[in-house]
Design an enzyme around this catalytic site. Structure first.
Site, mmCIF file in Angstrom:
data_model
loop_
_atom_site.group_PDB
_atom_site.id
_atom_site.type_symbol
_atom_site.label_atom_id
_atom_site.label_comp_id
_atom_site.label_asym_id
_atom_site.label_seq_id
_atom_site.Cartn_x
_atom_site.Cartn_y
_atom_site.Cartn_z
ATOM 1 N N THR A 265 0.816 -1.223 0.000
ATOM 2 C CA THR A 265 0.000 0.000 0.000
ATOM 3 C C THR A 265 0.845 1.266 0.000
ATOM 4 O OG1 THR A 265 -1.806 -1.134 1.084
ATOM 5 C CG2 THR A 265 -1.736 1.228 1.396
ATOM 6 N N TYR B 135 -7.719 0.375 -3.552
ATOM 7 C CA TYR B 135 -6.660 1.085 -4.285
ATOM 8 C C TYR B 135 -5.804 0.068 -5.036
ATOM 9 C CZ TYR B 135 -4.919 -0.061 0.352
ATOM 10 O OH TYR B 135 -4.620 -0.721 1.513
ATOM 11 N N SER C 193 1.363 -7.755 -0.663
ATOM 12 C CA SER C 193 2.089 -8.753 0.138
ATOM 13 C C SER C 193 1.383 -10.099 0.212
ATOM 14 C CB SER C 193 2.399 -8.223 1.533
ATOM 15 O OG SER C 193 1.248 -8.110 2.316
ATOM 16 N N THR D 86 1.455 -4.485 4.252
ATOM 17 C CA THR D 86 1.255 -4.795 5.675
ATOM 18 C C THR D 86 0.547 -6.132 5.904
ATOM 19 O OG1 THR D 86 -0.834 -3.573 5.740
ATOM 20 C CG2 THR D 86 1.177 -2.357 6.309
ATOM 21 N N ASP D 87 -0.139 -6.645 4.875
ATOM 22 C CA ASP D 87 -0.972 -7.835 5.111
ATOM 23 C C ASP D 87 -0.170 -9.040 5.595
ATOM 24 O OD1 ASP D 87 -3.155 -6.385 4.385
ATOM 25 O OD2 ASP D 87 -3.599 -7.491 2.545
ATOM 26 N N LYS E 91 -0.306 -7.804 12.656
ATOM 27 C CA LYS E 91 -1.312 -6.862 12.167
ATOM 28 C C LYS E 91 -2.594 -7.086 12.964
ATOM 29 C CE LYS E 91 -3.210 -4.809 8.003
ATOM 30 N NZ LYS E 91 -3.210 -4.735 6.542
ATOM 31 N N GLU F 177 2.757 -26.416 26.347
ATOM 32 C CA GLU F 177 2.915 -27.858 26.149
ATOM 33 C C GLU F 177 1.882 -28.600 26.982
ATOM 34 O OE1 GLU F 177 7.421 -28.524 25.932
ATOM 35 O OE2 GLU F 177 6.595 -30.305 26.921
#
Ligand code: SIN
Length: 336
Positions: free
Chosen positions: A22, A36, A68, A101-102, A174, A292
């Site tokens: 972006t 966009y 991305s 950013t994805d 994110k 665990e």
């Protein structure tokens, strides 16, 4: 801590690598912050921030120019090799990467584990396209370079800088689809912040990274297929089966809660283990660790600790690429 204000004749040499995203995108109008297209390049991003020349000597290279969600294992390997090659140049003081950013949290964690020099590596991006009112990309890039020229950034591993926050690549996640402060650690862990044109570090990463990992890409031609299977009510075994049949060598199960295995998931894990496919239990919950438990002994699963499913996938891919067995993988999830 200290800031980095060098006199102009001793400016640091920073290489900026463009991956896309972006930060290089634009929309039909300045008020449109969604829908966009990736219309620009790293060069057009750099044109928006002429002030960079006042704080660093900049060299740039477009490695790829993609959104991305198109970053694949081949791009990861190529990017890591370019970062290591640039940092090996004694004239280069640090690397900054512009990235969508994805999936930034995946690329950055990958680099955090495979970069082999302690010089600063800083990754940034934008939540708003370059055409938007209050586009965040230019300041994010400026701040990323600010961090990369900081002496305090060396040895910190790969850092993510957006919205004046500095977050370790291990933790950076994110957390919002559109807000400019989308990147945080899962438990709001931050290493530092920018204010008044200075970077102030308040913490350093505790887990091993960069030079302190056993990963070495020199020996890796390709990364193995690792898939993520999501846990939810009424889920069957078919996604496990599909991953195994598609050739996965590892599966990350994005389980409910603290990595719980439903009866169907247990059947899926058994199917995977019979075919030698490693299975990591991660969680679809946004914060907290997967600890665990007795199931790990029964089903030979590996607890993801605090790694979310996409980051657990990166570590599992690297572990498998380096021939790690279940015991070694368990250790890797404890220390990295
Ligand atoms: C992308 O990840 O390439 C698109 C979204 C963004 O950069 O914010």
């Amino acid at each position: 801590m200290t800031s980095s204000n060098r006199t102009p004749n001793t400016l640091r040499q920073i290489v900026i690598l463009g991956v896309g995203g972006t930060i290089a995108a634009s929309a039909a109008s300045a008020t449109q912050t969604h829908d966009y297209k990736l219309t620009g390049t790293l060069d057009t991003v750099l044109e928006q921030v002429p002030q960079l020349g006042e704080i660093a000597n900049i060299r740039s290279e477009q490695v790829v120019n993609v959104a991305s969600h198109e970053v694949d294992n081949a791009v990861l390997l190529r990017l890591a090799s370019r970062v290591n090659e640039h940092l090996a140049d004694p004239a280069v003081d640090g690397v900054v990467i512009t990235h969508g950013t994805d999936t930034l949290e995946e690329t950055t964690y990958f680099l955090h584990l495979v970069v082999k020099i302690a010089k600063p590596v800083v990754v940034t991006g934008a939540m708003r396209p370059s055409s938007a009112l209050s586009a965040d990309g230019p300041l994010n890039l400026y701040n990323a370079v600010r961090v990369a020229i900081s002496e305090d950034a060396a040895g910190m591993g790969v850092l993510v800088v957006l919205d004046e926050r500095v977050v370790s690549a291990r933790d950076a996640t994110k957390t919002h689809t559109s807000a400019t402060d989308a990147f945080r650690g899962p438990d709001s862990v931050e290493l530092g912040a920018l204010s008044g044109g200075r970077v102030r570090f308040a913490a350093s990463p505790l887990r091993r990274h960069t030079c302190d990992t056993s990963f070495d890409l020199a020996a890796v031609q390709a990364l193995p297929q690792v898939d993520i299977v999501y846990g939810y009510q009424n889920a069957g075994t078919h996604f496990f089966r599909a991953a195994i049949e598609a050739g996965a060598r590892g599966i990350v199960f994005a389980a409910t809660g603290n990595g719980s295995l439903s009866e169907a998931a247990k059947a899926g894990v058994l199917m995977a283990r019979e075919r030698g496919v490693a299975v990591v239990r991660s969680s679809r919950v946004a914060a907290g660790a997967v600890s665990e438990c007795a199931d790990d002994a029964c089903y030979h699963t590996i607890a993801a600790d605090t790694l979310n499913p996409p980051k657990a996938r990166i570590l599992l891919m690297l572990g498998l690429a380096h021939g790690m067995d279940t015991t070694a993988l368990r250790r890797a999830f404890e220390i990295y």
